[in-house]
Scaffold this active site. Structure first.
Site, short mmCIF file in Angstrom:
data_model
loop_
_atom_site.label_atom_id
_atom_site.label_comp_id
_atom_site.label_asym_id
_atom_site.label_seq_id
_atom_site.Cartn_x
_atom_site.Cartn_y
_atom_site.Cartn_z
N GLU A 7 24.11 59.45 58.52
CA GLU A 7 23.03 58.95 59.51
C GLU A 7 23.85 59.15 61.00
O GLU A 7 25.10 58.80 61.06
CB GLU A 7 22.76 57.65 59.33
CG GLU A 7 21.66 57.34 60.36
CD GLU A 7 20.18 57.89 59.87
OE1 GLU A 7 19.45 58.48 60.62
OE2 GLU A 7 20.01 58.06 58.60
N ASP A 31 40.89 64.55 56.20
CA ASP A 31 41.25 65.95 56.78
C ASP A 31 42.27 65.62 57.74
O ASP A 31 42.86 66.52 58.42
CB ASP A 31 39.85 66.39 57.38
CG ASP A 31 38.81 66.92 56.37
OD1 ASP A 31 39.33 67.43 55.25
OD2 ASP A 31 37.65 67.00 56.71
#
Length: 359
Positions: free
Chosen positions: A77, A139
């Protein structure tokens, strides 16, 4: 500074990552010692918008340090992106967030997440809310911090997968393409490629020439090495793609029927005539039990976040710089990605080991 009676909300947003539960545990256990109260916000910023929140009792933290995923749930969201008023209340997402912030008598928010999460956290700080961010992502691409929790566990998983694929590659004399995560930055692909002895590593930062990759593989073949390991980050791109605009690139990727690993495999088969197989590691990389390194790192970040709450050091991301925990203004993090610089020592190491980087 007296912190007794302070109440903070805690949420996890974006993709799950190993170490989230360890960080939640560390924030809350440390904060409880200062007399603070924690409110669990469920499913990321969606829970903050919808008021899906409840008190987080100490017993909920038992055994959390070893658990993968997040007990709070998560979502992607983004309350500031294309905001639409709620059909029932008519409130915009930020208005609903402010309303629930007051309703639950929160003094601050602790937001655990990656680039998108901390960008939203920065915008909430600009709206006047007290916010502390924590850097979570496999990442490792959040700026201003040397390391993010989740990265090392994903690296262990990816490296183990490459190790296992090595044996079948050797047995069947094939090109084996392993696709790792890393949409915008290639830290995971580069580090796992080096750790797993990859012959070729393709990352977003270095657009590849398939002929250069094919040449490397044929050189190995001619030297009597009957297999090759090719590690491809999901965001790797060709030299031709690198010339496209962001919009054109996105459109081209949307038109691809398969992921980049499969495309590279097809390209290499056409260029070399050698059989290729693909393994997409996908969600395996960010699931499961966190490594000891990530448990320790997440615990350090979490305990530091509690100190930030006590000191009212808001609007900051807890970051690791030169082995020291520091606070970095969230607006310095927002909207930025930490790519691998071309002078990074690991790139030099890869080249010196004879790894082809596609250029």
């Amino acid at each position: 500074m007296d912190s007794k009676g302070k109440t903070f909300g805690i949420l996890t947003s974006g993709g799950d990552a190993p170490g989230l539960n360890a960080a939640i545990r560390a924030v809350c256990r440390s904060a409880y010692q200062y007399g603070m109260k924690a409110v669990a916000i469920k499913n990321g910023y969606r829970g903050l918008i919808n008021g899906d929140m409840e008190a987080l009792a100490p017993e909920k933290l038992i055994g959390l340090i070893t658990q993968g995923g997040t007990i709070l749930g998560t979502s992607r969201e983004k309350p500031f992106k294309n905001p639409v008023p709620d059909e029932k209340t008519g409130l915009l997402p930020i208005e609903a967030i402010k309303k629930n912030y007051k309703k639950f008598k929160l003094d601050a928010l602790v937001c655990l997440g990656g680039n998108g999460t901390n960008t939203t956290a920065s915008l909430l700080a600009e709206e006047g809310l007290n916010v502390v961010g924590l850097p979570k992502t496999i990442d490792n691409d959040i700026v201003c911090t040397d390391m993010t929790f989740g990265f090392h566990t994903a690296l262990d998983v990816a490296t183990d997968a490459i190790d296992r694929i090595h044996t079948t590659a050797h047995s069947h004399s094939r090109i084996m393409v392993i696709e790792t995560m890393g949409h915008k930055a290639g830290w995971l692909g580069l580090y796992s490629g080096v750790a797993g002895g990859g012959d070729v590593v393709l990352i977003p930062e270095i657009p590849y020439d398939i002929n250069s990759v094919a040449k490397k593989i044929m050189e190995r073949r001619n030297a009597g090495k009957n297999f090759s390991i090719v590690v491809v980050a999901e965001g790797a791109m060709s030299r031709e793609e690198a010339l496209l605009s962001k919009k054109e690139f996105k459109k081209a990727r949307a038109a691809m029927k398969e992921s980049i690993g499969y495309r590279v495999a097809h390209e290499l088969e056409a260029a070399t005539g050698l059989e290729s197989r693909v393994t997409v590691l996908g969600y395996l990389q960010r699931g499961g039990t966190p490594s000891s390194y990530d448990r320790v790192l997440a615990s350090q970040f979490g305990a530091a976040a509690a100190h930030f709450l006590v000191e009212e050091n808001y609007g900051k991301l807890v970051a690791l710089q030169n082995n020291q925990l520091v606070g970095v203004p969230l607006n310095e993090i927002a909207g930025r990605v930490k790519n691998i610089p071309m002078n990074h020592p690991m790139l030099k190491t890869a080249r010196e080991l004879g790894t082809c980087l596609g250029d």
